[in-house]
Design a protein around this motif. Sequence first.
Motif, PDB file in Angstrom:
ATOM      1  N   HIS A 262      43.012  64.756  28.372  1.00 60.57           N
ATOM      2  CA  HIS A 262      41.694  64.391  27.886  1.00 60.57           C
ATOM      3  C   HIS A 262      41.244  63.086  28.527  1.00 60.57           C
ATOM      4  O   HIS A 262      42.048  62.364  29.126  1.00 60.57           O
ATOM      5  CB  HIS A 262      41.711  64.253  26.358  1.00 60.57           C
TER       6      HIS A 262
ATOM      7  N   THR B 197      33.417  58.851  23.040  1.00 56.11           N
ATOM      8  CA  THR B 197      33.544  60.297  22.860  1.00 56.11           C
ATOM      9  C   THR B 197      34.690  60.798  23.720  1.00 56.11           C
ATOM     10  O   THR B 197      34.993  60.230  24.776  1.00 56.11           O
ATOM     11  CB  THR B 197      32.252  61.035  23.241  1.00 56.11           C
TER      12      THR B 197
ATOM     13  N   ARG C 286      36.816  64.050  25.689  1.00 54.63           N
ATOM     14  CA  ARG C 286      36.577  65.293  26.427  1.00 54.63           C
ATOM     15  C   ARG C 286      37.928  65.932  26.746  1.00 54.63           C
ATOM     16  O   ARG C 286      38.848  65.273  27.252  1.00 54.63           O
ATOM     17  CB  ARG C 286      35.800  65.010  27.710  1.00 54.63           C
TER      18      ARG C 286
ATOM     19  N   HIS D  88      40.315  68.566  28.764  1.00 57.35           N
ATOM     20  CA  HIS D  88      40.429  69.254  30.058  1.00 57.35           C
ATOM     21  C   HIS D  88      41.483  70.348  29.902  1.00 57.35           C
ATOM     22  O   HIS D  88      42.687  70.082  29.960  1.00 57.35           O
ATOM     23  CB  HIS D  88      40.816  68.258  31.148  1.00 57.35           C
TER      24      HIS D  88
ATOM     25  N   ASP E 103      36.511  72.335  31.008  1.00 58.97           N
ATOM     26  CA  ASP E 103      36.332  71.092  30.263  1.00 58.97           C
ATOM     27  C   ASP E 103      35.439  71.332  29.049  1.00 58.97           C
ATOM     28  O   ASP E 103      34.575  72.213  29.060  1.00 58.97           O
ATOM     29  CB  ASP E 103      35.702  70.016  31.139  1.00 58.97           C
TER      30      ASP E 103
ATOM     31  N   ALA F  95      33.379  69.008  25.803  1.00 63.05           N
ATOM     32  CA  ALA F  95      33.086  67.817  25.018  1.00 63.05           C
ATOM     33  C   ALA F  95      33.552  68.046  23.583  1.00 63.05           C
ATOM     34  O   ALA F  95      33.449  69.158  23.052  1.00 63.05           O
ATOM     35  CB  ALA F  95      31.589  67.535  25.054  1.00 63.05           C
TER      36      ALA F  95
ATOM     37  N   ALA G 206      32.028  70.952  20.570  1.00 62.57           N
ATOM     38  CA  ALA G 206      31.103  69.826  20.413  1.00 62.57           C
ATOM     39  C   ALA G 206      30.300  69.936  19.120  1.00 62.57           C
ATOM     40  O   ALA G 206      29.516  69.036  18.799  1.00 62.57           O
ATOM     41  CB  ALA G 206      30.150  69.754  21.606  1.00 62.57           C
TER      42      ALA G 206
END
Length: 280
Positions: free
Chosen positions: A80, A90, A92, A94, A99, A101, A135
């Motif tokens: 991440h 924030t 994210r 991987h 990927d 959010a 997200a």
Amino acid sequence: GRLDPTRSIPHGVSVITKIGLDHEELLGGSLEAIAREKFAIVDLANFVIVAPLSEEIRGAFEERRRETSAIYTEVPIARHSVERSGRAPTWRLHSKWGDAALSLKGARAAENAQIALHVLDVLGEDVTSSLPRLAQVEWPCRMEGFEIDGRDVYLSGDHNPQGAESLVEIVREFARPAVHFVVGLGHSKRIDDFLSTIASVPGAKLHLTKTTFRGGELDRYGEWKAKAASMEEDPSISLRRVIREAKPGDLVVVTGSLYLTGDLRTKIVQGFFGETKAIK
């Protein structure tokens, strides 16, 4: 775990997230003992998705796997990154599917999202098309943010040493001049371990209070009473005072008991502490 009534429901998939020390009075005093209780959810020939295993608990898991002939996937460590350009950091994820959010915060959010994606894969879902949903996840009192009278206030019901470590990892990414922790812990929690961890944050100020359920007297905090910036039996009075005294740019975090954060959240959304809006 072993004694949970949900075990009475037949299931083809068992999911085990990261295991830490908690509820030792019920589950056992070591990670291995707690792991054995947790791994008992695995039934015969289950598909099992499990968080990365430490060597301390791997033996207990392998034993349960042999007993049940389970087919298991040990999820790899989540990769991440952190974006710090906005009002709040924030995270994210991987993943091998792409990927994504994350609305939730911290390495723990990336770890749990990674596990969820592997569960979807085992269930035959289209994982790639599900990535944007990460997200949109909302989890009350899991580093949930509100702006109250111009101050950033976060609720995070972390109540064990591992939760405190995770919270500290998140709070450090905010890089605020001061962090006011309003803390109320249940009677069975590891007070010294918890408070020493969050006190390690640069600019940390501890405001000790009583939790609204299964708490105890403020004397339980022992030597921490002398180290605290304030002490107040009523959590609402404590939070109101901290919001008033915090400077612009400071961070306010309510943590410890989920009963504490849940009760204060109800008052926050009702406007009890002043003009309030959610921080997304």
